[in-house]
Design an enzyme around this catalytic site. Structure first.
Site, PDB file in Angstrom:
ATOM      1  N   ASP A 141      -7.785   8.042  -0.505  1.00  0.00           N
ATOM      2  CA  ASP A 141      -8.589   6.973   0.073  1.00  0.00           C
ATOM      3  C   ASP A 141      -7.752   5.773   0.491  1.00  0.00           C
ATOM      4  O   ASP A 141      -8.290   4.786   0.997  1.00  0.00           O
ATOM      5  CB  ASP A 141      -9.689   6.529  -0.906  1.00  0.00           C
ATOM      6  N   GLY A 142      -6.428   5.844   0.268  1.00  0.00           N
ATOM      7  CA  GLY A 142      -5.560   4.754   0.685  1.00  0.00           C
ATOM      8  C   GLY A 142      -5.597   3.541  -0.211  1.00  0.00           C
ATOM      9  O   GLY A 142      -4.983   2.519   0.116  1.00  0.00           O
ATOM     10  N   LYS A 167       0.778  -2.122  -1.306  1.00  0.00           N
ATOM     11  CA  LYS A 167       0.422  -0.810  -1.838  1.00  0.00           C
ATOM     12  C   LYS A 167      -1.051  -0.840  -2.244  1.00  0.00           C
ATOM     13  O   LYS A 167      -1.455  -1.579  -3.129  1.00  0.00           O
ATOM     14  CB  LYS A 167       1.282  -0.465  -3.050  1.00  0.00           C
ATOM     15  N   ASP A 199       8.529   3.448  -6.981  1.00  0.00           N
ATOM     16  CA  ASP A 199       7.235   4.100  -7.198  1.00  0.00           C
ATOM     17  C   ASP A 199       6.893   4.271  -8.678  1.00  0.00           C
ATOM     18  O   ASP A 199       7.070   5.343  -9.259  1.00  0.00           O
ATOM     19  CB  ASP A 199       7.170   5.455  -6.492  1.00  0.00           C
ATOM     20  N   ARG A 249      -0.815   5.092   1.172  1.00  0.00           N
ATOM     21  CA  ARG A 249      -1.604   3.901   0.863  1.00  0.00           C
ATOM     22  C   ARG A 249      -0.748   2.644   0.892  1.00  0.00           C
ATOM     23  O   ARG A 249      -1.129   1.615   0.342  1.00  0.00           O
ATOM     24  CB  ARG A 249      -2.258   4.048  -0.515  1.00  0.00           C
ATOM     25  N   ARG A 297       4.846  -5.224  -3.198  1.00  0.00           N
ATOM     26  CA  ARG A 297       6.148  -4.914  -3.776  1.00  0.00           C
ATOM     27  C   ARG A 297       7.263  -5.192  -2.772  1.00  0.00           C
ATOM     28  O   ARG A 297       7.022  -5.237  -1.557  1.00  0.00           O
ATOM     29  CB  ARG A 297       6.191  -3.487  -4.291  1.00  0.00           C
ATOM     30  N   ARG A 321      13.556   6.714   1.552  1.00  0.00           N
ATOM     31  CA  ARG A 321      13.660   7.629   0.407  1.00  0.00           C
ATOM     32  C   ARG A 321      14.495   8.854   0.771  1.00  0.00           C
ATOM     33  O   ARG A 321      14.755   9.105   1.942  1.00  0.00           O
ATOM     34  CB  ARG A 321      12.255   8.103   0.011  1.00  0.00           C
ATOM     35  N   ASP A 371      10.524  12.327  -2.789  1.00  0.00           N
ATOM     36  CA  ASP A 371       9.904  11.251  -2.011  1.00  0.00           C
ATOM     37  C   ASP A 371       9.776   9.972  -2.827  1.00  0.00           C
ATOM     38  O   ASP A 371       9.383   8.935  -2.278  1.00  0.00           O
ATOM     39  CB  ASP A 371       8.536  11.683  -1.479  1.00  0.00           C
TER      40      ASP A 371
END
Length: 499
Positions: A130-131, A118, A267, A99, A181, A188, A257
């Site tokens: 759903d992104g 994001k 994240d 997403r 962001r 990663r 990740d």
């Protein structure tokens, strides 16, 4: 960055995109999915300043459109990256930006800074998702990114949040949002694992060379640059986690990740800051086994570095050398945590018995479930120049955090003795401790209050809370309520991987 005094418009964003210069296998080029009637929620003036943007401009419709994904600047090369990873210790296979869409990077005096949306819609890596991101989680990531930066913790940054009344289904129906962001790179550990587990050594080399060239150029001349990369990332990761432990931060989802190749916090999902101290506290309701508890963050960080080493091994070519590179983790973590802890206790020197003093302190905090932030902040007020008869009253603000007051008194005797050994001066020590022990952190209940107001269309509390968190070490008497213990209702708050 533009010359001083010039204004960047949304259409003229001077975006570049070094990641887009990698071969197409590393990403998918795609456009964001527009959201209906986007609106401005909040922006960080400090993050905006990093990339030469005027925070006042970010509320304008053109910037809201760009940072929602409803309009794309001409110089943007939007893409979503592919990666894989271990989730909760198990190999999950291909993941990727499900997403998130990278617009590009802006130049800064410290180097390029990538801008990533994001919640900007589905990508080929969305799997069953759903992104989209929801307003709740976007506000949490926005506030925590900037709070962590103010605390001095290595972290990605958050430029702004936009929202829409588009309905999104999570545990309940919520509304959509996008958080913009920023980081020098969003590569990663899982980005390397992706190519290793597919036996794609050429792609693995391309990615490693890109990371070294753009972010670790000092390693390019090493005898084995890939081994040097592993060692440096391992050290940065260990030091980052030492910062987490020192402020009582819990990430909640330390999957490979979600581990940055730059050693910055990446994240923000079901995170939390320690309140009543419990070394086994789990901030993520989804983490039933407690893999990512406060205590486990240190060994899990090491485990994740092993996963990175395994991915880089085809390039390193020497298992024993890779193992040796990983051994720097323990000392890097221990040295940084001890350094941070001594500063938190106002200790100007290192002494052999400090670890016993620290362990005794944490044992008392554990047994008494002492509020982590209040303890260290009030510790700065402990005085040496107080008569024995007055000591109990003088210590009351700190002492009253403990049910076992005699236990605290016994530890305080040892602490005072340690301070006297180095000739500590109350005023100087208190000032120094208040520069490293925050008064204000992003407690879950503070975020929840801001979220609930925002869900009802009032974004003022998001801005006010951000302003408080940007000055975590200042007294801010007008904001004293933001430093209070959580109310009873906050005990029922839970965050999960949907957060």
């Amino acid at each position: 960055m533009p010359p001083t005094g010039t204004t960047i418009t949304a259409d003229d964003l001077p975006l570049d995109n070094s990641f887009a210069e990698l071969p197409p296998a590393f990403y998918t080029r795609l456009m964001p999915t527009p959201m209906p009637a986007p609106y401005f929620v909040a922006a960080s003036a400090k993050a905006a300043a990093l990339v030469g943007l005027d925070p006042a401009d970010l509320a304008h419709d053109d910037f809201v459109a760009v940072f929602t994904g409803n309009a794309v600047p001409p110089r943007a090369k939007p893409l979503s990256a592919v990666y894989s990873g271990h989730q909760f210790g198990h190999w999950a296979g291909q993941l990727g930006d499900g997403r998130a869409i990278l617009l590009g990077q802006l130049a800064t005096p410290e180097g390029p800074m990538e801008l990533q949306l994001k919640g900007a819609g589905m990508t080929p890596y969305s799997r069953m998702g759903d992104g989209r991101a929801v307003l709740r989680s976007s506000i949490r990531e926005f506030l925590c990114s900037e709070a962590m930066a103010a605390l001095g913790v290595p972290t990605t940054r958050a430029l702004m949040v936009t929202g829409s009344n588009q309905r999104i289904m999570r545990e309940t129906v919520e509304t959509a949002a996008v958080v913009t962001r920023m980081a020098p790179s969003f590569v990663r550990f899982g980005s390397f694992e992706h190519w290793h587990y597919r036996n794609k050594h050429e792609e693995l080399r391309i990615l490693a060379d890109y990371v070294i060239r753009d972010f670790y150029p000092e390693l390019a001349g090493a005898e084995n640059p890939y081994l040097a990369l592993l060692g440096e990332v391992t050290k940065r990761t260990a030091r980052m986690i030492a910062h987490w432990q020192a402020v009582g931060f819990m990430h909640g989802v330390m999957n490979t990740d979600n581990m940055s190749i730059l050693g910055v916090t990446l994240d923000y999902g079901p995170f939390g800051f320690m309140e009543a101290f419990d070394v086994d506290h789990i901030c993520n309701h989804t983490d039933q086994g407690g893999r990512y508890s406060y205590a486990n963050q240190v060994p899990v960080g090491h485990w994740n570095c092993y996963a990175l080493a395994n991915a880089l091994l085809p390039l390193i070519g020497d298992t024993e050398a890779a193992q040796a590179a990983l051994e720097v983790y323990v000392d890097a973590y221990g040295d940084k945590f001890d350094e941070l802890l001594r500063a938190k206790l106002g200790l100007a020197t290192a002494q052999a018995d400090d670890r016993a003093l620290f362990d005794h302190m944490f044992k008392l905090m554990q047994e008494n479930h002492v509020d982590f932030t209040l303890f260290f902040r009030r510790l700065g007020g402990l005085r040496l120049d107080v008569a024995d008869a007055e000591r109990e009253a003088a210590d009351a603000p700190l002492r009253d955090l403990f049910l076992d007051r005699p236990g605290f008194d016994a530890w305080a005797v040892l602490y005072r003795e340690r301070l006297r050994q180095e000739g500590s001066v109350d005023a100087n020590r208190s000032e120094a401790m208040n520069r490293v022990n925050p008064k204000y952190i992003l407690r879950n209940y503070l975020a929840q209050v801001a979220i609930e107001k925002a869900q009802n269309g009032d974004f003022s509390e998001v801005a006010r809370l951000l302003a408080v968190l940007e000055r975590p070490f200042d007294e801010q008497p007008e904001n004293e309520s933001y430093a209070a213990l959580p109310p009873d209702w906050a005990a029922h708050l839970e965050v999960s991987c949907s957060s």
